[in-house]
Scaffold this active site. Sequence first.
Site, mmCIF file in Angstrom:
data_model
loop_
_atom_site.group_PDB
_atom_site.id
_atom_site.type_symbol
_atom_site.label_atom_id
_atom_site.label_comp_id
_atom_site.label_asym_id
_atom_site.label_seq_id
_atom_site.Cartn_x
_atom_site.Cartn_y
_atom_site.Cartn_z
ATOM 1 N NE ARG A 252 60.474 -63.974 -31.254
ATOM 2 C CZ ARG A 252 59.621 -63.224 -31.943
ATOM 3 N NH1 ARG A 252 58.346 -63.226 -31.637
ATOM 4 N NH2 ARG A 252 60.060 -62.481 -32.925
ATOM 5 C CG HIS B 5 54.838 -56.196 -37.644
ATOM 6 N ND1 HIS B 5 55.550 -57.104 -38.398
ATOM 7 C CD2 HIS B 5 53.823 -55.774 -38.450
ATOM 8 C CE1 HIS B 5 54.999 -57.213 -39.605
ATOM 9 N NE2 HIS B 5 53.959 -56.406 -39.664
ATOM 10 C CG ASN C 299 65.813 -58.796 -49.195
ATOM 11 O OD1 ASN C 299 65.934 -58.854 -47.974
ATOM 12 N ND2 ASN C 299 65.110 -59.682 -49.873
#
Length: 242
Positions: free
Chosen positions: A68, A117, A212
Site C-alpha cells: 500500500r 485517521h 461528492n
Amino acid sequence: MNVDALADLIRGRRPCVALTGAGISTESGIPDFRSPNGIWARYDPMEYATIDAFLDDPVKVWDFYGRRLQVLGDAEPNDGHVALAELEERGWVHAVVTQNIDRLHERAGTRTLVEVHGSIRTSSCLDCGTVVPLADVVELLPVPPCPACGRVLKPDVVMFGELLPAAQIAHAEQLACDAGVLLVVGSSLEVYPVAGLPLQTLANGGAVAIVNHGSTPFDTRATVVIDGGAGETLRALADRLE
Ligand SMILES: [Zn+2]
C-alpha cells in the site's frame, strides 16, 4: 451553476473548513478502499487492518501495508488538493480535516491540517515509543524493526479496532463548531465520528456544502450539493474566489 452558489456561500460565511475523504484522492490514482473494486474487496480487513491482526502477525500485515505504501508513495496531489491549498493561502479556507492517510494535502501545501485517521508520515514502536519517518521505514521494509529495541514498528495510521487520536478529533470538532461553512469533499459521511461533524456545524449555525460523487445522508440538510469530481469542482471554485 452550483459552483457559483458554493462560491457565494463561502464569501458570505467565512471561515470555511474543508472535510475530505477518499473521493478527493481517487483522482490521484488512490482507489477508495471501501468501493466495490477497492482494496477491501480483495483483502479481508479483519485479517490485514485491525490492531489485533497486527499484534498477532505483524509480518503479514506489513507485507500488505508495504505494498500500500508503494501505491501511496507514487501518487501526486491533484487539482482538488492544490485548489484547497490555494484557498487557504488566500484566506478562504481556514483548515482541512481529512480522513485520508496519504499526505497529499500536506504535499499540496495545506498548512492547517487535521488527520483524524493518522498518516503514513511515520511509524512508531509500541514498546519504547521511537518514531520513525516514512523514508526510513521504506528503507527497512519488508518488516521494519524499531531502530532502538528491534520490535516491529506499527504504522501511525488508525487501524480498525483502535481509537481515533483524541487530540485530532477534539480539534476537528472545534473546527466544525466554529465553521461558517463546512465544505465536505469526497466523503460519503458514513464513518463516525467524522460523519457527525456536519451536525456540529449545523447545530452552531453554520452551513454545510457537499462535493461528492453520489449521495450522502446530509444532502437534504446541505445548502449546496454538487455531484461531481473534487478536482474539477475545487479548481472552478478557486478560480471564482481570487
Ligand atoms: Zn522500540
